[in-house]
Design a protein around this motif. Structure first.
Motif, PDB file in Angstrom:
ATOM      1  N   GLY A   1       0.828  -1.198   0.000  1.00 50.79           N
ATOM      2  CA  GLY A   1       0.000   0.000   0.000  1.00 50.79           C
ATOM      3  C   GLY A   1       0.855   1.237   0.000  1.00 50.79           C
ATOM      4  O   GLY A   1       2.091   1.182   0.107  1.00 50.79           O
ATOM      5  N   ALA A   2       0.191   2.373  -0.126  1.00 48.30           N
ATOM      6  CA  ALA A   2       0.895   3.651  -0.107  1.00 48.30           C
ATOM      7  C   ALA A   2       1.524   3.871   1.263  1.00 48.30           C
ATOM      8  O   ALA A   2       0.919   3.596   2.297  1.00 48.30           O
ATOM      9  CB  ALA A   2      -0.071   4.781  -0.431  1.00 48.30           C
TER      10      ALA A   2
ATOM     11  N   THR B   1      -8.498  16.239  -0.722  1.00 51.45           N
ATOM     12  CA  THR B   1      -8.560  14.853  -1.186  1.00 51.45           C
ATOM     13  C   THR B   1      -7.199  14.196  -1.000  1.00 51.45           C
ATOM     14  O   THR B   1      -6.172  14.760  -1.397  1.00 51.45           O
ATOM     15  CB  THR B   1      -8.949  14.798  -2.681  1.00 51.45           C
ATOM     16  OG1 THR B   1     -10.256  15.368  -2.851  1.00 51.45           O
ATOM     17  CG2 THR B   1      -8.953  13.368  -3.195  1.00 51.45           C
ATOM     18  N   TRP B   2      -7.208  12.999  -0.392  1.00 55.32           N
ATOM     19  CA  TRP B   2      -5.957  12.264  -0.232  1.00 55.32           C
ATOM     20  C   TRP B   2      -5.537  11.611  -1.549  1.00 55.32           C
ATOM     21  O   TRP B   2      -6.353  11.012  -2.240  1.00 55.32           O
ATOM     22  CB  TRP B   2      -6.088  11.159   0.816  1.00 55.32           C
ATOM     23  CG  TRP B   2      -6.272  11.601   2.227  1.00 55.32           C
ATOM     24  CD1 TRP B   2      -7.300  11.284   3.065  1.00 55.32           C
ATOM     25  CD2 TRP B   2      -5.384  12.424   2.990  1.00 55.32           C
ATOM     26  NE1 TRP B   2      -7.126  11.861   4.289  1.00 55.32           N
ATOM     27  CE2 TRP B   2      -5.955  12.573   4.276  1.00 55.32           C
ATOM     28  CE3 TRP B   2      -4.180  13.068   2.713  1.00 55.32           C
ATOM     29  CZ2 TRP B   2      -5.363  13.324   5.281  1.00 55.32           C
ATOM     30  CZ3 TRP B   2      -3.580  13.816   3.715  1.00 55.32           C
ATOM     31  CH2 TRP B   2      -4.156  13.943   4.977  1.00 55.32           C
ATOM     32  N   TYR B   3      -4.246  11.726  -1.854  1.00 50.46           N
ATOM     33  CA  TYR B   3      -3.629  11.020  -2.972  1.00 50.46           C
ATOM     34  C   TYR B   3      -2.487  10.171  -2.433  1.00 50.46           C
ATOM     35  O   TYR B   3      -1.725  10.631  -1.570  1.00 50.46           O
ATOM     36  CB  TYR B   3      -3.060  11.997  -3.997  1.00 50.46           C
ATOM     37  CG  TYR B   3      -4.101  12.741  -4.808  1.00 50.46           C
ATOM     38  CD1 TYR B   3      -4.466  12.301  -6.074  1.00 50.46           C
ATOM     39  CD2 TYR B   3      -4.717  13.888  -4.301  1.00 50.46           C
ATOM     40  CE1 TYR B   3      -5.414  12.977  -6.826  1.00 50.46           C
ATOM     41  CE2 TYR B   3      -5.673  14.570  -5.041  1.00 50.46           C
ATOM     42  CZ  TYR B   3      -6.017  14.110  -6.304  1.00 50.46           C
ATOM     43  OH  TYR B   3      -6.964  14.787  -7.039  1.00 50.46           O
ATOM     44  N   PRO B   4      -2.325   8.920  -2.923  1.00 50.40           N
ATOM     45  CA  PRO B   4      -1.181   8.116  -2.492  1.00 50.40           C
ATOM     46  C   PRO B   4       0.113   8.768  -2.950  1.00 50.40           C
ATOM     47  O   PRO B   4       0.154   9.481  -3.963  1.00 50.40           O
ATOM     48  CB  PRO B   4      -1.416   6.775  -3.183  1.00 50.40           C
ATOM     49  CG  PRO B   4      -2.264   7.097  -4.369  1.00 50.40           C
ATOM     50  CD  PRO B   4      -3.140   8.239  -3.944  1.00 50.40           C
TER      51      PRO B   4
ATOM     52  N   ALA C   1       5.784  -2.893   0.757  1.00 51.64           N
ATOM     53  CA  ALA C   1       5.295  -4.190   0.276  1.00 51.64           C
ATOM     54  C   ALA C   1       5.958  -5.315   1.049  1.00 51.64           C
ATOM     55  O   ALA C   1       7.170  -5.292   1.280  1.00 51.64           O
ATOM     56  CB  ALA C   1       5.578  -4.350  -1.223  1.00 51.64           C
ATOM     57  N   THR C   2       5.158  -6.300   1.447  1.00 52.81           N
ATOM     58  CA  THR C   2       5.649  -7.452   2.192  1.00 52.81           C
ATOM     59  C   THR C   2       5.096  -8.720   1.557  1.00 52.81           C
ATOM     60  O   THR C   2       3.923  -8.767   1.171  1.00 52.81           O
ATOM     61  CB  THR C   2       5.204  -7.387   3.664  1.00 52.81           C
ATOM     62  OG1 THR C   2       5.603  -6.144   4.237  1.00 52.81           O
ATOM     63  CG2 THR C   2       5.824  -8.524   4.462  1.00 52.81           C
ATOM     64  N   PHE C   3       5.938  -9.776   1.471  1.00 54.22           N
ATOM     65  CA  PHE C   3       5.529 -11.028   0.850  1.00 54.22           C
ATOM     66  C   PHE C   3       5.857 -12.192   1.774  1.00 54.22           C
ATOM     67  O   PHE C   3       6.761 -12.111   2.593  1.00 54.22           O
ATOM     68  CB  PHE C   3       6.207 -11.186  -0.513  1.00 54.22           C
ATOM     69  CG  PHE C   3       5.863 -10.051  -1.442  1.00 54.22           C
ATOM     70  CD1 PHE C   3       4.698 -10.074  -2.172  1.00 54.22           C
ATOM     71  CD2 PHE C   3       6.683  -8.934  -1.525  1.00 54.22           C
ATOM     72  CE1 PHE C   3       4.350  -9.011  -2.994  1.00 54.22           C
ATOM     73  CE2 PHE C   3       6.345  -7.865  -2.335  1.00 54.22           C
ATOM     74  CZ  PHE C   3       5.181  -7.906  -3.077  1.00 54.22           C
TER      75      PHE C   3
ATOM     76  N   HIS D   1      -1.854  -1.869  -5.830  1.00 56.06           N
ATOM     77  CA  HIS D   1      -2.374  -1.233  -4.620  1.00 56.06           C
ATOM     78  C   HIS D   1      -1.508  -0.036  -4.225  1.00 56.06           C
ATOM     79  O   HIS D   1      -2.019   1.043  -3.930  1.00 56.06           O
ATOM     80  CB  HIS D   1      -2.409  -2.239  -3.474  1.00 56.06           C
ATOM     81  CG  HIS D   1      -3.543  -3.201  -3.543  1.00 56.06           C
ATOM     82  ND1 HIS D   1      -4.844  -2.823  -3.755  1.00 56.06           N
ATOM     83  CD2 HIS D   1      -3.564  -4.558  -3.433  1.00 56.06           C
ATOM     84  CE1 HIS D   1      -5.625  -3.888  -3.759  1.00 56.06           C
ATOM     85  NE2 HIS D   1      -4.879  -4.961  -3.577  1.00 56.06           N
ATOM     86  N   GLY D   2      -0.206  -0.229  -4.217  1.00 57.06           N
ATOM     87  CA  GLY D   2       0.679   0.849  -3.804  1.00 57.06           C
ATOM     88  C   GLY D   2       0.612   2.063  -4.705  1.00 57.06           C
ATOM     89  O   GLY D   2       0.791   3.204  -4.257  1.00 57.06           O
TER      90      GLY D   2
END
Length: 473
Positions: free
Chosen positions: A103-104, A119-122, A144-146, A186-187
């Motif tokens: 995610g962001a 307004t929120w922006y990533p 990011a995590t995997f 997503h990010g």
């Protein structure tokens, strides 16, 4: 300008830059793992599917760079995107597991160049729109995590780990490039920052996502609704659509007609009507004219169910030969069930879910499967099964018609806007920020990775890129 941290902070272990992907948007991959693990895992590995790495860590990085290049080639920005990535132990069982999350890292509002005020922006998108980096130089834009245990531990989907090749030939594994493309999506902005359960805006401010998320029953976007209305919309099943013009324009060229199972026949009784079904990623797709056949159950359990996880007995083979086999979910893969009933002469397969819930597809891949397969809900399957009690060894008097409804697109509302994922109850982290599982073909940004996905992110195969462009990319 306002900024808030939108993603949970992660420890920066060995955070040396691993280099930038060469693309229209340079994507810098930052190694969040310590020595000997994750991207630094020295376990020897044999090159596979175009991935030339000779250790597990090298192959992970090469696949990550490959996926980053795909996204980078589709987008434009003068500001490099920094992704802090790591492999960590994530929740997992022998039957299911979390593949990854992303995610962001930050969100920004009211910056110079912001198309919409308040307004929120990533972060990555905000930087593109602003034309300069709004984040601190040491901060990533995406976290990011995997799952480091996937397929490598006996209690974490054993034998079904990440396939690190670049060619999509993942077999029984999970294609890591596809997972990466999903999580990077997503990010880059394929997410809302509004609470799916309460409907409350993040820090009192809507996200750019909320300007295009539409309750198709009220015909109001989330920015026009109260928190309570948004919360109800998030659990509305097929009541939530994406209203962005680029996605909507692309929908008719991407989504297929919705599949349809119609039950009829002299013994069908109250089960005689149309059913919602989930499509299989293996075997031929449904088409018109419909396939017609008698429905016959496989019975290989003491409670009257049939799992079809082994070659069918002579009696079951006699029953399904030339007919549509009704089987139950559980104990083995959908592909194995299809292979067993096909070998016994069945012309199609209907899988009854083993738990309540919305209908989803049937995953798996096997080019040897030549019969169509669909999935029905537990309740619908039980209704059909109830009408099969008075049957002969080869006939039931209950017929199935498996085809498509050309007037409706799979995963779209009546106005041909793609549906978003809105199950009841809310699934935190999945609800609202994914496309509906009813989409056909399966889309990259559905809540689960399906076996028929490719590495395409744009039409005519996929609708992820148009959505990112809708929000400003």
């Amino acid at each position: 300008m306002h900024t808030l941290r939108a993603a949970a902070a992660a420890a920066l272990l060995g955070c040396a830059g691993l280099g930038a992907a060469l693309a229209a948007v340079p994507i810098v991959i930052i190694n969040g793992n310590g020595p000997g693990v994750g991207f630094n895992d020295p376990t020897p590995a044999t090159p596979v599917g175009g991935n030339s790495g000779t250790t597990l860590g090298q192959q992970r990085l090469i696949a990550f760079t490959y996926a980053a290049n795909i996204w980078g080639s589709q987008l434009t920005s003068s500001v490099p995107v920094r992704i802090l990535a790591s492999f960590e132990p994530l929740p997992c069982t022998v039957n299911s597991g979390v593949l990854g999350s992303a995610g962001a890292w930050d969100v920004f509002s009211d910056f110079p160049g912001a198309p919409k005020p308040n307004t929120w922006y990533p972060a990555a998108l905000a930087n593109k729109l602003h034309g300069a980096d709004l984040s601190a130089p040491s901060d990533p834009h995406i976290g990011a995590t995997f799952n480091s245990r996937l397929g490598l531990a006996s209690d974490c989907l054993p034998g079904a780990g990440f396939y690190l090749g670049l060619d999509g030939n993942f077999g029984n594994g999970t294609d890591f490039v596809t997972v990466l493309l999903h999580e990077m999506g997503h990010g880059l902005g394929f997410q809302t920052f509004t609470d799916e359960t309460s409907g409350d805006y993040y820090a009192g401010t809507p996200s750019i996502w909320d300007h295009y998320l539409l309750d198709n029953r009220l015909e109001h976007e989330w920015v026009e609704m109260t928190a309570g209305q948004r919360a109800a919309s998030a659990i509305s099943s097929d009541g939530l659509s994406w209203n962005g013009p680029l996605v909507t324009a692309a929908v008719p060229g991407v989504l297929d007609p919705v599949s349809r199972l119609a039950i009829a026949g002299p013994a069908a009784g109250p089960a005689a009507h149309d059913y919602e079904v989930g499509d299989a990623s293996f075997g031929p797709p449904l088409a018109n004219p419909p396939l017609l056949g008698q429905v016959m159950p496989v019975v290989d359990q003491t409670d009257g169910r049939g799992l079809a996880c082994n070659p069918l007995s002579p009696l079951n083979a006699l029953a399904v030969n030339g007919n549509v086999a009704l089987v139950d979910r559980g104990s083995c893969t959908f592909v194995l069930k299809a292979r067993n009933v096909q070998d016994a002469g069945a012309i199609a397969m209907i899988v009854v879910d083993n738990a309540p819930g919305p209908v989803t597809g049937l995953g798996g891949a096997d080019p040897a499967i030549t019969i169509p397969s669909v999935r029905v809900s537990q309740a619908d399957g039980n209704d059909i099964r109830a009408q099969l009690q008075r049957r002969s060894r080869t006939r039931s008097g209950v017929t199935a018609s498996l085809g498509v409804n050309p007037a409706k697109l799979a995963g779209a509302d009546a106005q041909k806007r793609i549906l978003m994922y809105a199950p009841n109850p809310v699934e935190p982290g999945s609800s609202v920020s994914h496309y509906s599982t009813a989409a056909k073909p399966n889309q990259l940004m559905e809540p689960a990775i399906n076996g028929d996905l490719t590495h395409d992110v744009a039409p005519p195969r996929d609708l992820t890129l148009p959505l990112l462009k809708d929000i400003g990319w």
